[in-house]
Scaffold this motif. Structure first.
Motif, PDB file in Angstrom:
ATOM      1  N   HIS A   1       0.809  -1.227   0.000  1.00  0.00           N
ATOM      2  CA  HIS A   1       0.000   0.000   0.000  1.00  0.00           C
ATOM      3  C   HIS A   1       0.841   1.275   0.000  1.00  0.00           C
ATOM      4  O   HIS A   1       0.282   2.369  -0.029  1.00  0.00           O
TER       5      HIS A   1
ATOM      6  N   ARG B   1      -0.914   5.047  11.203  1.00  0.00           N
ATOM      7  CA  ARG B   1      -1.338   6.418  10.923  1.00  0.00           C
ATOM      8  C   ARG B   1      -0.372   7.069   9.940  1.00  0.00           C
ATOM      9  O   ARG B   1       0.734   6.562   9.691  1.00  0.00           O
ATOM     10  N   ASN B   2      -0.815   8.186   9.386  1.00  0.00           N
ATOM     11  CA  ASN B   2       0.056   9.022   8.578  1.00  0.00           C
ATOM     12  C   ASN B   2       0.928   9.847   9.515  1.00  0.00           C
ATOM     13  O   ASN B   2       0.440  10.741  10.207  1.00  0.00           O
TER      14      ASN B   2
ATOM     15  N   ARG C   1       3.060   1.868  -4.882  1.00  0.00           N
ATOM     16  CA  ARG C   1       2.189   2.882  -5.495  1.00  0.00           C
ATOM     17  C   ARG C   1       2.924   4.181  -5.812  1.00  0.00           C
ATOM     18  O   ARG C   1       2.299   5.132  -6.282  1.00  0.00           O
TER      19      ARG C   1
ATOM     20  N   GLN D   1       1.163   7.145   1.816  1.00  0.00           N
ATOM     21  CA  GLN D   1       0.062   7.717   2.581  1.00  0.00           C
ATOM     22  C   GLN D   1      -1.088   6.731   2.648  1.00  0.00           C
ATOM     23  O   GLN D   1      -1.316   5.941   1.711  1.00  0.00           O
ATOM     24  N   LEU D   2      -1.805   6.760   3.771  1.00  0.00           N
ATOM     25  CA  LEU D   2      -3.013   5.948   3.911  1.00  0.00           C
ATOM     26  C   LEU D   2      -4.170   6.694   3.267  1.00  0.00           C
ATOM     27  O   LEU D   2      -4.616   7.719   3.776  1.00  0.00           O
ATOM     28  N   VAL D   3      -4.624   6.173   2.145  1.00  0.00           N
ATOM     29  CA  VAL D   3      -5.697   6.875   1.429  1.00  0.00           C
ATOM     30  C   VAL D   3      -6.903   5.989   1.172  1.00  0.00           C
ATOM     31  O   VAL D   3      -8.017   6.489   1.012  1.00  0.00           O
ATOM     32  N   GLU D   4      -6.700   4.653   1.099  1.00  0.00           N
ATOM     33  CA  GLU D   4      -7.826   3.774   0.811  1.00  0.00           C
ATOM     34  C   GLU D   4      -8.766   3.684   2.002  1.00  0.00           C
ATOM     35  O   GLU D   4      -8.338   3.657   3.147  1.00  0.00           O
ATOM     36  N   LYS D   5     -10.038   3.567   1.721  1.00  0.00           N
ATOM     37  CA  LYS D   5     -11.055   3.532   2.781  1.00  0.00           C
ATOM     38  C   LYS D   5     -10.867   2.338   3.708  1.00  0.00           C
ATOM     39  O   LYS D   5     -11.035   2.448   4.921  1.00  0.00           O
TER      40      LYS D   5
ATOM     41  N   VAL E   1       4.059   6.808   6.412  1.00  0.00           N
ATOM     42  CA  VAL E   1       3.078   6.051   7.203  1.00  0.00           C
ATOM     43  C   VAL E   1       3.820   5.316   8.311  1.00  0.00           C
ATOM     44  O   VAL E   1       4.896   4.759   8.078  1.00  0.00           O
TER      45      VAL E   1
ATOM     46  N   VAL F   1      -7.234   3.124   5.658  1.00  0.00           N
ATOM     47  CA  VAL F   1      -6.956   4.339   6.408  1.00  0.00           C
ATOM     48  C   VAL F   1      -7.259   4.210   7.893  1.00  0.00           C
ATOM     49  O   VAL F   1      -6.608   4.801   8.730  1.00  0.00           O
TER      50      VAL F   1
ATOM     51  N   GLU G   1       3.253  14.059   5.801  1.00  0.00           N
ATOM     52  CA  GLU G   1       2.691  14.073   4.459  1.00  0.00           C
ATOM     53  C   GLU G   1       3.337  13.055   3.530  1.00  0.00           C
ATOM     54  O   GLU G   1       2.850  12.842   2.409  1.00  0.00           O
TER      55      GLU G   1
END
Length: 349
Positions: free
Chosen positions: A268, A333-334, A272, A299-303, A340, A306, A337
């Protein structure tokens, strides 16, 4: 069962011996005449008490379901047992006195006869005996129930852990085989190396199926083999850094946990990003706790990720809960910016 019978008879002998000795002591200190006869009567009385209490205890045990009755029914059983034990005890005691000792009192009414010939004493002692007996069984049943409940919880936890492990291994193998498949045509030599590394991982994975925890050092070896596979795939795009406290290498951790978190970081995060990134693995001591931290570029972006609800992350949380309860924590957590952070804190075993 034999252990319970042994405890019962030891309790009988100890209790009645104390009762007999206390009575002999008081008869002696009161300078009663006919002390010899008083001792004989006390021996007969005690032997009759042992016989009758054991008789009614045996009869009670024939009704194996009495322990499941409500309080009112158990109270009725208790009162019936006290009355029955004391009456039988009284008549047996007097029968022995009448026909063996020849101590038949004359010229007394029935109530005085009851008092003089031990009915009140037999009633009082029967009451105390049955109180102790019921309290003992109440405590013993509660203790047994607690032990059975703990055994059941342990069995459930073991089954849950085995289920989670069985789900984890195919998940890992699928991703590792995909990495090797990408190398077969491009670089057969590296593919052969990757197969060797995968066999090392599978060998380690099968070895830990029967354990709940492994040393961090063993877990790190699996992670290094996995990262070696992924490095063949990502090449310069994957950078790895370690910060491992040597004192933590022998500490116990859930098997495949670290590998799962590292796999999650690459899947993840690194995969990417076109330019790739870095995976940072740290292990350190914090007082009486063991902290493991995995940082990766991304970054944690997927639902489903996250909030830490992906399959790998959820299985990590479940295993920590099963092994350590609320004494262990896991969060992802993030950190900023571009990074992760996954952090696991476990109590020292």
């Amino acid at each position: 069962m034999l252990k319970q019978v042994s405890k019962y008879w030891w309790g009988q002998l100890l209790g009645w011996s104390v009762y007999f000795l206390v009575n002999v002591f008081f008869n002696f200190t009161l300078n009663k005449p006919n002390l010899h006869a008083a001792v004989i009567y006390m021996i007969i009385f005690t032997m009759c008490g042992i016989a009758t209490t054991h008789l009614f205890r045996t009869l009670l045990n024939k009704f194996k379901g009495w322990g499941s009755y409500n309080f009112e029914k158990q109270l009725v059983i208790f009162l019936v047992l006290v009355m029955s034990t004391s009456l039988v005890w009284y008549f047996v005691y007097n029968l022995v006195l009448d026909y063996m000792v020849g101590n038949r009192p004359k010229g007394k009414n029935f109530l005085l006869n009851l008092v003089d010939r031990g009915y009140l004493a037999s009633f009082a002692i029967s009451f105390i005996w049955w109180v102790i007996y019921f309290i003992w069984h109440y405590v013993d049943r509660n203790r047994t129930a607690q032990v059975d409940r703990l055994k059941l919880e342990t069995t459930v936890k073991e089954l849950e852990l085995k289920t989670i492990k069985a789900q984890l291994n195919p998940h890992f193998i699928f991703n590792a085989l995909n990495s090797i498949r990408a190398l077969v045509d491009e670089n057969p030599q590296r593919a052969r190396t990757a197969i060797t590394e995968l066999s090392n991982i599978l060998r380690s994975s099968m070895a830990i199926e029967k354990v709940e925890t492994v040393s961090l050092e063993n877990e790190l070896n699996i992670v290094k083999d996995y990262l070696a596979l992924e490095h063949i795939r990502f090449e310069e795009r994957l950078q790895v850094r370690y910060e491992i406290d040597p004192d933590t290498l022998e500490l116990q951790v859930p098997p495949m946990m670290l590998q799962t978190l590292v796999e999650n970081a690459i899947k993840h995060g690194i995969s990417r990003i076109v330019s790739g990134g870095t995976v940072f693995i740290a292990s350190r001591l914090k007082g009486m706790e063991h902290e493991i931290m995995i940082e990766n570029t991304g970054q944690l972006v997927e639902k489903n990720v996250v909030n830490g609800h992906g399959f790998g992350l959820e299985s990590t949380r479940q295993r920590l809960s099963l092994l350590f309860g609320n004494r262990a924590t896991f969060e992802i957590r993030n950190k900023d910016e571009a990074t992760v952070e996954a952090r696991v804190v476990m109590p020292l075993l």
